[in-house]
Design a protein around this motif. Sequence first.
Motif, PDB file in Angstrom:
ATOM      1  N   THR A   9       0.811  -1.219   0.000  1.00 38.61           N
ATOM      2  CA  THR A   9       0.000   0.000   0.000  1.00 38.61           C
ATOM      3  C   THR A   9       0.845   1.271   0.000  1.00 38.61           C
ATOM      4  N   GLY A  10       2.169   1.143  -0.051  1.00 35.63           N
ATOM      5  CA  GLY A  10       3.046   2.305  -0.004  1.00 35.63           C
ATOM      6  C   GLY A  10       2.805   3.258  -1.154  1.00 35.63           C
ATOM      7  N   LEU A  11       3.110   4.559  -0.934  1.00 34.41           N
ATOM      8  CA  LEU A  11       2.807   5.591  -1.919  1.00 34.41           C
ATOM      9  C   LEU A  11       4.041   6.316  -2.440  1.00 34.41           C
ATOM     10  N   SER A  12       5.230   5.742  -2.230  1.00 26.19           N
ATOM     11  CA  SER A  12       6.437   6.384  -2.750  1.00 26.19           C
ATOM     12  C   SER A  12       7.288   5.434  -3.590  1.00 26.19           C
ATOM     13  N   GLY A  13       6.769   4.258  -3.882  1.00 25.12           N
ATOM     14  CA  GLY A  13       7.535   3.311  -4.688  1.00 25.12           C
ATOM     15  C   GLY A  13       8.627   2.607  -3.919  1.00 25.12           C
ATOM     16  N   GLY A  14       8.538   2.590  -2.590  1.00 26.31           N
ATOM     17  CA  GLY A  14       9.576   1.957  -1.787  1.00 26.31           C
ATOM     18  C   GLY A  14       9.657   0.457  -1.970  1.00 26.31           C
ATOM     19  N   ALA A  15       8.530  -0.187  -2.294  1.00 26.53           N
ATOM     20  CA  ALA A  15       8.503  -1.644  -2.450  1.00 26.53           C
ATOM     21  C   ALA A  15       8.454  -2.067  -3.916  1.00 26.53           C
ATOM     22  N   LEU A  16       8.719  -1.134  -4.839  1.00 24.70           N
ATOM     23  CA  LEU A  16       8.771  -1.528  -6.242  1.00 24.70           C
ATOM     24  C   LEU A  16       9.930  -2.503  -6.449  1.00 24.70           C
ATOM     25  N   PRO A  17       9.712  -3.580  -7.187  1.00 26.37           N
ATOM     26  CA  PRO A  17      10.763  -4.582  -7.367  1.00 26.37           C
ATOM     27  C   PRO A  17      11.787  -4.168  -8.406  1.00 26.37           C
ATOM     28  N   LEU A  18      12.786  -5.016  -8.574  1.00 30.62           N
ATOM     29  CA  LEU A  18      13.793  -4.835  -9.610  1.00 30.62           C
ATOM     30  C   LEU A  18      13.695  -5.983 -10.607  1.00 30.62           C
ATOM     31  N   GLU A  19      13.973  -5.693 -11.853  1.00 36.05           N
ATOM     32  CA  GLU A  19      13.911  -6.734 -12.877  1.00 36.05           C
ATOM     33  C   GLU A  19      14.921  -7.848 -12.610  1.00 36.05           C
ATOM     34  N   LYS A  20      16.023  -7.503 -11.959  1.00 36.45           N
ATOM     35  CA  LYS A  20      17.058  -8.493 -11.660  1.00 36.45           C
ATOM     36  C   LYS A  20      17.113  -8.812 -10.174  1.00 36.45           C
ATOM     37  N   GLY A  21      15.979  -8.710  -9.503  1.00 36.10           N
ATOM     38  CA  GLY A  21      15.963  -8.959  -8.069  1.00 36.10           C
ATOM     39  C   GLY A  21      14.804  -9.821  -7.625  1.00 36.10           C
ATOM     40  N   VAL A  22      14.895 -10.269  -6.381  1.00 36.45           N
ATOM     41  CA  VAL A  22      13.857 -11.082  -5.746  1.00 36.45           C
ATOM     42  C   VAL A  22      12.956 -10.175  -4.923  1.00 36.45           C
ATOM     43  N   LEU A  23      11.661 -10.356  -5.048  1.00 36.09           N
ATOM     44  CA  LEU A  23      10.702  -9.653  -4.214  1.00 36.09           C
ATOM     45  C   LEU A  23      10.309 -10.585  -3.072  1.00 36.09           C
ATOM     46  N   LEU A  24      10.660 -10.166  -1.855  1.00 36.60           N
ATOM     47  CA  LEU A  24      10.422 -10.965  -0.650  1.00 36.60           C
ATOM     48  C   LEU A  24       9.142 -10.470   0.014  1.00 36.60           C
ATOM     49  N   VAL A  25       8.056 -11.210  -0.153  1.00 36.90           N
ATOM     50  CA  VAL A  25       6.742 -10.791   0.339  1.00 36.90           C
ATOM     51  C   VAL A  25       6.518 -11.370   1.729  1.00 36.90           C
ATOM     52  N   MET A  26       6.323 -10.471   2.718  1.00 30.87           N
ATOM     53  CA  MET A  26       6.191 -10.878   4.118  1.00 30.87           C
ATOM     54  C   MET A  26       4.737 -10.907   4.581  1.00 30.87           C
ATOM     55  N   ALA A  27       3.793 -10.903   3.652  1.00 36.35           N
ATOM     56  CA  ALA A  27       2.375 -10.790   4.002  1.00 36.35           C
ATOM     57  C   ALA A  27       1.853 -11.976   4.805  1.00 36.35           C
ATOM     58  N   ARG A  28       2.484 -13.147   4.688  1.00 40.90           N
ATOM     59  CA  ARG A  28       1.989 -14.328   5.399  1.00 40.90           C
ATOM     60  C   ARG A  28       2.435 -14.371   6.856  1.00 40.90           C
ATOM     61  N   PHE A  29       3.293 -13.462   7.252  1.00 45.58           N
ATOM     62  CA  PHE A  29       3.669 -13.333   8.663  1.00 45.58           C
ATOM     63  C   PHE A  29       2.641 -12.396   9.309  1.00 45.58           C
ATOM     64  N   ASN A  30       1.438 -12.927   9.533  1.00 46.67           N
ATOM     65  CA  ASN A  30       0.313 -12.072   9.921  1.00 46.67           C
ATOM     66  C   ASN A  30      -0.334 -12.484  11.247  1.00 46.67           C
ATOM     67  N   ASN A  31       0.479 -12.973  12.179  1.00 48.08           N
ATOM     68  CA  ASN A  31      -0.046 -13.402  13.477  1.00 48.08           C
ATOM     69  C   ASN A  31       0.237 -12.372  14.570  1.00 48.08           C
ATOM     70  N   ILE A  32      -0.761 -12.155  15.419  1.00 47.46           N
ATOM     71  CA  ILE A  32      -0.551 -11.380  16.641  1.00 47.46           C
ATOM     72  C   ILE A  32      -0.046 -12.354  17.694  1.00 47.46           C
ATOM     73  N   LEU A  33       1.196 -12.204  18.110  1.00 42.94           N
ATOM     74  CA  LEU A  33       1.849 -13.200  18.945  1.00 42.94           C
ATOM     75  C   LEU A  33       1.451 -13.090  20.418  1.00 42.94           C
ATOM     76  N   HIS A  34       1.297 -11.848  20.915  1.00 46.25           N
ATOM     77  CA  HIS A  34       0.970 -11.711  22.349  1.00 46.25           C
ATOM     78  C   HIS A  34       0.490 -10.299  22.629  1.00 46.25           C
ATOM     79  N   ILE A  35      -0.589 -10.198  23.389  1.00 43.03           N
ATOM     80  CA  ILE A  35      -1.056  -8.921  23.932  1.00 43.03           C
ATOM     81  C   ILE A  35      -0.815  -8.944  25.433  1.00 43.03           C
TER      82      ILE A  35
END
Length: 500
Positions: free
Chosen positions: A89-115
């Motif tokens: 959802t970033g608005l400055s292109g910070g997470a835009l990928p590179l043609e010669k790079g790996v995009l590491l998507v961390m979206a599946r790390f979505n647990n609330i571990l402790h309150i």
Amino acid sequence: MNILYDERVDGILPDVDKAVLLQTLQARLPDLEVLHQREELKPYECDGLSAYRTTPLLVVLPRYLNEVQGVLRICHELRVPVVARGAGTGLSGGALPLEKGVLLVMARFNNILHIDPAARTARVQPGVRNLAISQAAAPFGLYYAPPDPSSQIACSIGGNVAENAGGVHCLKYGLTVHNLLKVEILTVDGEHLTLGSEALDSPGFDLLALFTGSEGMLGVITEVTVKLLPKPQTAKVLLAAFDSVEKAGRAVGDIIAAGIIPGGLEMMDNLAIRAAEDFIHAGYPVDAEAILLCELDGVEADVHDDCNLVRQVLEQAGATEVRQARDEAERVRFWAGRKNAFPAVGRLSPDYYCMDGTIPRRELPGVLQAIAALSAEYELRVANVFHAGDGNMHPLILFDANQPGELDRAEALGGKILELCVKVGGSITGEHGVGREKINQMCAQFNSDELTLFHAVKAAFDPSGLLNPGKNIPTLHRCAEFGAMHVHMGQLPFPELERF
């Protein structure tokens, strides 16, 4: 098109054998999901700054920490750049990928571990949505609302830390950096580091503050510990209408000068008001040139007195109307109009370019006048929506990318607005980050010594320059080409980073 980042990045990075990289990942991490077909990669070619697109070499979607470590170690070994991505959802292109790079998507790390309601903290994984933290803390009478970007229903906490996200309540409660205790990260070679602690202070350098807002250039976030706050006893909103944006701008300073620090203090001009009202039906006065939304929260008696004082200040500042939300439902509607201003403005034009600059509050009237003049000069409409209390502006430049030259004019106008922010003593960003979008204007914001120090910090964490290259910090060579900086004695420090 105006080049918003150094296009030499992809041209000078070492060639990567995609087949070898894919085979290595599959051999060492057999359970890791890797996307490599073109149709699988297309959804990841942009973030919220959708005008610029790049198809990544590969996309990896890890579920476990050892998989993230494995990806980083393999990429470090094979000299493959890595760009970390959260919710996109970033608005400055910070997470835009590179043609010669790996995009590491961390979206599946979505647990609330402790309150921990006693300590008022929450330990969460980086893919947890901002709003989900408050929802999980609500049964304890707590919330994580201070850094509340308008995208909080979708944006992830890891991205909030990477960009040092803000929102409508940051005037009183601070940005993301002010609401963190600890961050767990992995370095480019897979080493685990803990920055900060669960104590209020830690010995040594404040690396947590240094890391917050580093836009994925120093490490990959794997866990975040945030502070939680008790829900205020009450919150009330005043809506004030003005017949000029300059009067509304001056009223912002008057409220602060009166000794009141609102929970939120937002401003919208007529173009944004009309768009939001047509979209949300919040009850905004569509004939006003500008409105202010002022939220006051805390103990009932204090809020009542503050509302009366703020009303007086607004009337003395020239407000044509001051209205207090009658009940909670109307308060929510007032804020819904503001938080949906971006999509609402999107209905006025095929495209818009969302800027993010910060100025001293005292400069609001003059800067708004200057933006109006620039809008006329570039023949593009600008809707102004911003966190007026802390001077964080979001001019929305309306254009049609299908019309030749309009995107170029929008970019040029955006650059002029950011340079105006710097000229009056402000900053080229308040919460969206630099990414690829504002890298030229970094040359106007900082001198060569400051940029050299930034490169030194980057080299200390990532000497190989593989984490999110081509973003955030321009090279001195680039700034010399941009014409915004004199390179001292012709020397370009850290030549190993100049390719980025």
